[in-house]
Design an enzyme around this catalytic site. Structure first.
Site: not given
Ligand code: DHB
Ligand code: FE
Length: 289
Positions: A196, A243
């Site tokens: 992500h 992460e």
């Molecule tokens: C999102 C993912 C995360 O790991 C985070 O800390 C904050 C937001 C998300 O996918 O929106």
């Molecule tokens: Fe996160």
């Protein structure tokens, strides 16, 4: 002798905050969320059958408890209790997290003497990085059924630790747990990820193929996986994909890394979409020698 503590399993899961909001707002049955929660049903059943005494929960704080004023690379929660943090909408309505100060202090002592510099935190509030995986594996009980030792890793502000260092730290944590004089069953969890990216021109990036290869390699070839440089996580899995180095701490704590038996895959799940994140989940059960 009463027997020593031992690691019984490692568990891996993404921690998307919107999953917490879906639970808190009663939306888990909606078409968008239903397949995601369905993927964790076997895990909740498995967890009821394999409930440990303590979860050593590797997660990252998202500038809620720690901010840019203090940035510990590795921090261990040694308190008796940890309240959910206010992440902007008030604290989530989840139970307080009960710690295990004696085991946490023992692990701090052992791991620091193995030359990993841990920050000891006696006052800690926990954010979605910890509470969302708890909900995914335990549902929404009135009180959490296990004690938890929160272990924070800085994966937000560079410089962040390498995968190799995280993997070696997992081995040190295993030695620490196995030298504790009480026959506790301990699970170690690695949370966060998978691919992500939350900002910039590549916001929304998901790389399902890379994520699934990561899962394959985490199961079968973690030593090699631990050599990946940061740039590969960021390039292939997006800025927040970093992460995933936290998963290597949990994997490094398994027996096969130091010559023991390979773990059994009790459950594997991958799902897109969930907010901006590819959700990955794995349960690896330790096999007795
Ligand atoms: C999102 C993912 C995360 O790991 C985070 O800390 C904050 C937001 C998300 O996918 O929106
Ligand atoms: Fe996160």
């Amino acid at each position: 002798m009463k027997g020593q503590a031992r690691i019984t399993a490692s568990v891996y899961s993404s921690h998307v905050p919107a999953i917490g909001a879906a639970i808190d707002l009663g939306k888990t049955g909606e078409p968008y969320w239903q397949p995601l929660f369905a993927g964790y049903e076997p895990s909740k059943q498995w967890m009821r059958e394999h409930l440990p005494d303590v979860v050593f929960l590797v997660y990252n704080d998202h500038a809620t408890n720690f901010d840019l004023g203090v940035i510990p690379t590795f921090a261990i929660g040694t308190a008796a209790e940890f309240e959910p943090a206010d992440e902007g909408y008030g604290p989530r309505p989840v139970p307080k997290v009960v710690g295990h100060p004696e085991l946490a202090s023992h692990i701090a002592q052992s791991v620091i003497q193995q030359d990993f510099d841990l920050t000891i935190v006696n006052d800690l509030k926990v954010d979605h990085g910890l509470t969302v995986p708890m909900n995914l594996l335990f549902g929404s009980p009135a009180a959490w059924p296990v004690k938890v030792i929160p272990f924070h890793v800085n994966v937000v502000q560079y410089p962040v630790p390498s995968g190799a260092r995280c993997f070696a730290l997992g081995q040190a944590i295993r030695r620490a747990i196995e030298s504790y004089d009480e026959p506790l069953k301990v699970q170690i969890w690695g949370t966060g990820g998978m691919s992500h990216q939350l900002q910039g021109p590549r916001a929304g990036l998901i790389n399902a193929e890379w994520d699934n290869k990561f899962l394959d390699r985490l199961i079968a070839d973690p030593k090699n996986l631990a050599t990946l440089p940061h740039i590969e996580y960021v390039r292939e899995a997006g800025s927040e994909g970093i992460e995933l180095v936290m998963w290597l701490i949990a994997r490094g704590a398994m027996a096969d890394v130091t010559g023991g038996r390979a773990p059994t895959v009790a459950h594997r799940f991958f799902h897109v979409p969930a907010s901006n994140t590819a959700v990955g989940h794995l349960i690896l059960e330790e096999n007795q020698p």
